[in-house]
Design a protein around this motif. Structure first.
Motif, PDB file in Angstrom:
ATOM      1  N   ALA A 158       0.830  -1.205   0.000  1.00 40.23           N
ATOM      2  CA  ALA A 158       0.000   0.000   0.000  1.00 40.23           C
ATOM      3  C   ALA A 158       0.867   1.258   0.000  1.00 40.23           C
ATOM      4  N   MET A 159       2.043   1.167   0.606  1.00 41.33           N
ATOM      5  CA  MET A 159       2.945   2.318   0.620  1.00 41.33           C
ATOM      6  C   MET A 159       3.425   2.645  -0.789  1.00 41.33           C
ATOM      7  N   GLU A 160       3.694   1.603  -1.565  1.00 38.88           N
ATOM      8  CA  GLU A 160       4.124   1.806  -2.955  1.00 38.88           C
ATOM      9  C   GLU A 160       3.025   2.518  -3.738  1.00 38.88           C
ATOM     10  N   ARG A 161       1.797   2.063  -3.560  1.00 38.13           N
ATOM     11  CA  ARG A 161       0.682   2.696  -4.262  1.00 38.13           C
ATOM     12  C   ARG A 161       0.490   4.135  -3.797  1.00 38.13           C
ATOM     13  N   SER A 162       0.706   4.370  -2.520  1.00 34.52           N
ATOM     14  CA  SER A 162       0.572   5.717  -1.989  1.00 34.52           C
ATOM     15  C   SER A 162       1.620   6.645  -2.588  1.00 34.52           C
ATOM     16  N   VAL A 163       2.836   6.138  -2.737  1.00 35.28           N
ATOM     17  CA  VAL A 163       3.904   6.943  -3.335  1.00 35.28           C
ATOM     18  C   VAL A 163       3.576   7.262  -4.787  1.00 35.28           C
ATOM     19  N   GLN A 164       3.057   6.279  -5.509  1.00 34.14           N
ATOM     20  CA  GLN A 164       2.685   6.511  -6.906  1.00 34.14           C
ATOM     21  C   GLN A 164       1.570   7.547  -7.005  1.00 34.14           C
ATOM     22  N   LEU A 165       0.577   7.446  -6.102  1.00 26.90           N
ATOM     23  CA  LEU A 165      -0.512   8.411  -6.089  1.00 26.90           C
ATOM     24  C   LEU A 165       0.014   9.809  -5.793  1.00 26.90           C
ATOM     25  N   ARG A 166       0.910   9.874  -4.817  1.00 25.06           N
ATOM     26  CA  ARG A 166       1.470  11.180  -4.471  1.00 25.06           C
ATOM     27  C   ARG A 166       2.236  11.770  -5.651  1.00 25.06           C
ATOM     28  N   GLY A 167       2.984  10.922  -6.354  1.00 29.49           N
ATOM     29  CA  GLY A 167       3.711  11.397  -7.530  1.00 29.49           C
ATOM     30  C   GLY A 167       2.773  11.935  -8.597  1.00 29.49           C
ATOM     31  N   ASP A 168       1.657  11.238  -8.803  1.00 31.68           N
ATOM     32  CA  ASP A 168       0.675  11.700  -9.791  1.00 31.68           C
ATOM     33  C   ASP A 168       0.066  13.036  -9.363  1.00 31.68           C
ATOM     34  N   ILE A 169      -0.253  13.136  -8.071  1.00 29.14           N
ATOM     35  CA  ILE A 169      -0.856  14.370  -7.578  1.00 29.14           C
ATOM     36  C   ILE A 169       0.128  15.537  -7.673  1.00 29.14           C
ATOM     37  N   GLU A 170       1.384  15.267  -7.325  1.00 30.96           N
ATOM     38  CA  GLU A 170       2.395  16.328  -7.415  1.00 30.96           C
ATOM     39  C   GLU A 170       2.539  16.821  -8.847  1.00 30.96           C
TER      40      GLU A 170
END
Length: 523
Positions: A243-255
Motif C-alpha cells: 500500500a505504501m508503494e501505491r501511496s507513493v505513486q498516487l502522491r507522484g501523480d498528484i504532485e
C-alpha cells in the motif's frame, strides 16, 4: 627493464656459472684444471647483476605497496563516512548485493532498517554542529551495539542510518525486537559534552523476500516505510507493505498534476455559507479549494494541500484561489464577506501581506470584506514574523480570525499577542457537544471567553438544528456547516444570491441585508 636485465643475468649464470664453479672448486682442491679468467669475470658480473636486480625489485615492490596504500586511503572517504566509520550509501549497495543474494540462496531473508533521528536539525540549531556530530557518533555506537556483528552499517545522510539483518523468514520477530530496542534506547537522554540531549527515532523496515529484487530496491522500500512511520507520528517503526508503494505513486501523480493545475487555475474556489445565528442571514462565505482531477475525479484539500506545502506550491495555490474568489465576489452585496485560511507555511513568507494586498488591488475586491483565518499551529514557528504580517494586513482594513481555537497549545497567549477580530470554534468540539459534556464545556468556555474579550465567535461544523439552537443560547455569533448547505461553486453562489437579491449593489447601504437560507430550509 629491471626484470629483463635480471632475467638475462640469470640465463648467463645458468649457462656459464655451472662450469666455472665446478672448475674453480677442482682448482682449489689442487687439481690441474685451468679456469678461464674471462669466465670468472663474467660469472662475478652475473652475480652482481642478479643482486642488483633483486634489490631493485625489493625497492620497486615497496614503492608499489606505498602507492597501493595511498590509493586505498584516497578511496576510503568515498567508501565510508569519516565521522562514524560506517559505509556510505553507494558502498552499502555494493557490499549488500552479495549479502542480498547469499541470504536468498540460503533460504533466509535480508532486512534493511532505515533509522532516522526525529528533528535532528533542532540539535544543530540549538547546540551547534560540534555537539550534533558528537551525538551522531554516539548514535552510531548504539546502533552497532544492538545489531548482529555480521550486519552492514551505513550512514545515508546527515541523520539517517541503515543496517542489515539476516533472519529466518519464519521468525521476523528478531527484527522487531532490534527495532523496539533501538527506539526504547534512543528515547533515553544522550549526554554530549555534559549536555543532556533528548531525541527520538523513526525506523522503516523492508525485507528482501517481499517486493524487492535488489539491494537498491530494498533501500527504496525501507525509505517508504520510514516515511510512513513519520506520518504515523514518529518515534516508532513500520514494515513496508504494498500500500505504501501505491501511496507513493498516487502522491507522484498528484504532485505532477499540481504543478500543471496551479498555474492554470484548475483548482477552484468553493464557498461555504456563514450565517448569523440570531437572524439566520447569510453574512459571508468561507473559501475552500476544490480540485476536479481529469483522471482521479474529485481530490479533497486534505490530500493535495499537504503536498502543495511540501513542494513549495502552497503560496501560489493560495493566491490563485484568492484571485478567483475575489473576482467572483466583486459584485456581491457589500455586506457579504469572504474568509480565507492561510497555511502555516505562508506565514514564513515576509512578503505575504504585500502579495495579498496586491491581489485585492488587481481584482478590485475591498479589503474590508476580507477575513484571513490563521490556525494556532501557524504561530509557533516565528511569532514576531506573524505579528508583522498580521499588522500589515490589519493596517489595510483586513480582519483576522483565529481558526480551530482550542486545539493548540497556548491559545490565551496567542489571543494576547495578536490583534484578532474573531475566534472560530473547531468543528471537532461542535460536532460532539451534544454527546460529550467535555466538548459542551469547552465550546461554552470559548464563547464566554470571546464575549469577555469582545471577540465574536463562529462555530464550524454545525450539522443539525439542535446544535444550532444550543450555540445560539450560548451567545455564539455565527455558524457554518452542512445544516446551511454544502459548499457551492461560484456559479451556484451567484444563483443563490440572485434569488436572495444579494448580487446587485444597492444604493441603501445602511439597510439591513436580506435574510439568507433559513436553517429549516437547508438540505
Amino acid at each position: 627493464m629491471t626484470g629483463a636485465l635480471t632475467g638475462a643475468a640469470l640465463l648467463m649464470f645458468v649457462g656459464t656459472g655451472g662450469s666455472v664453479l665446478v672448475k674453480t672448486i677442482e682448482y682449489w682442491k689442487g687439481g690441474t684444471t685451468v679456469v678461464d679468467r674471462t669466465l670468472i669475470a663474467a660469472m662475478v658480473l652475473n652475480v652482481a647483476l642478479i643482486l642488483f636486480g633483486w634489490f631493485r625489485y625489493r625497492g620497486l615492490a615497496k614503492e608499489l605497496s606505498l602507492l597501493t596504500d595511498a590509493d586505498q586511503r584516497a578511496k576510503l572517504p568515498w567508501q565510508s563516512d569519516p565521522l562514524t566509520g560506517f559505509l556510505n550509501r553507494r558502498s552499502l549497495i555494493e557490499e549488500g548485493a552479495a549479502l542480498f543474494t547469499g541470504s536468498l540462496r540460503r533460504g533466509k531473508a535480508l532486512a534493511l532498517l532505515t533509522i532516522d533521528l526525529d528533528h535532528f536539525k533542532i540539535v544543530n540549531d540549538v547546540h551547534g554542529y560540534a555537539i550534533g556530530d558528537a551525538l551522531l557518533a554516539q548514535v552510531a555506537e548504539k546502533i552497532s551495539a544492538f545489531v548482529p556483528g555480521s550486519s552492514l552499517l551505513a550512514r545515508l545522510n546527515a541523520d539517517e542510518f541503515a543496517c542489515t539483518v539476516v533472519f529466518d523468514t519464519a521468525y521476523p520477530g528478531v527484527v522487531d525486537r532490534i527495532a523496539e530496542r533501538l527506539i526504547a534506547d534512543f528515547s533515553k537522554p544522550f549526554v554530549v559534552g555534559g549536555t543532556e540531549i533528548h531525541v527520538s527515532t523513526s525506523i522503516g523496515i523492508a525485507r528482501s523476500d517481499i517486493d524487492c529484487t535488489s539491494m537498491d530496491a530494498l533501500l527504496r522500500t525501507s525509505a517508504m516505510a520510514l516515511h510512513a512511520a513519520k506520518v504515523a507520528g514518529r518515534n516508532r517503526y513500520t514494515w513496508f507493505d504494498g500500500a505504501m508503494e501505491r501511496s507513493v505513486q498516487l502522491r507522484g501523480d498528484i504532485e505532477a498534476g499540481l504543478r500543471a493545475a496551479v498555474p492554470n487555475d484548475t483548482i477552484v474556489p468553493f464557498f461555504e455559507q456563514q450565517v448569523d445565528l440570531t437572524t439566520g442571514r447569510i453574512t459571508g462565505f468561507e473559501v475552500l479549494a476544490r480540485w476536479e482531477h481529469p483522471t482521479r475525479g474529485t481530490i479533497g484539500p486534505d490530500v493535495f494541500i499537504p503536498i502543495a506545502e511540501e513542494i513549495g506550491l502552497i503560496g501560489e495555490l493560495s493566491l490563485s484561489i484568492m484571485r478567483q474568489a475575489f473576482t467572483a465576489a466583486r459584485d456581491w452585496d457589500a455586506s457579504l464577506s469572504l474568509s480565507i485560511n492561510i497555511s502555516p507555511m505562508q506565514l514564513r513568507d515576509a512578503w505575504l501581506a504585500q502579495k495579498v494586498i496586491k491581489t485585492l488591488v488587481e481584482t478590485g475586491f475591498p479589503a474590508s470584506r476580507l477575513e484571513i483565518e490563521i490556525t494556532e499551529s501557524a504561530l509557533f514557528d516565528n511569532l514576531p514574523l506573524a505579528q508583522s504580517i498580521v499588522g500589515s494586513l490589519k493596517n489595510q482594513g483586513i480582519r483576522i480570525a483565529l481558526d480551530d481555537f482550542g486545539t493548540g497549545y497556548s491559545s490565551l497567549a496567542h489571543l494576547r499577542a495578536l490583534p484578532f477580530d474573531r475566534i472560530k470554534v473547531d468543528r471537532s468540539f461542535v460536532a460532539s457537544m451534544l454527546d460529550n459534556p467535555d466538548s459542551m464545556a469547552i465550546v461554552n468556555t470559548i464563547v464566554r471567553l470571546g464575549d469577555s474579550l469582545n471577540l465574536p465567535t463562529t462555530a464550524e461544523g454545525i450539522e443539525n438544528a439542535a446544535v444550532e439552537e444550543r450555540l445560539r443560547g450560548m451567545g455564539c455569533a455565527k455558524g457554518q456547516g452542512y445544516l446551511y448547505g454544502r459548499p457551492l461553486c461560484a456559479a451556484q453562489v451567484r444563483r443563490l444570491l440572485a434569488e436572495k437579491r444579494l448580487l446587485a449593489q444597492r444604493p441603501d447601504r445602511d439597510a439591513p441585508p436580506p435574510r439568507g437560507i433559513a436553517p429549516r430550509l437547508a438540505s
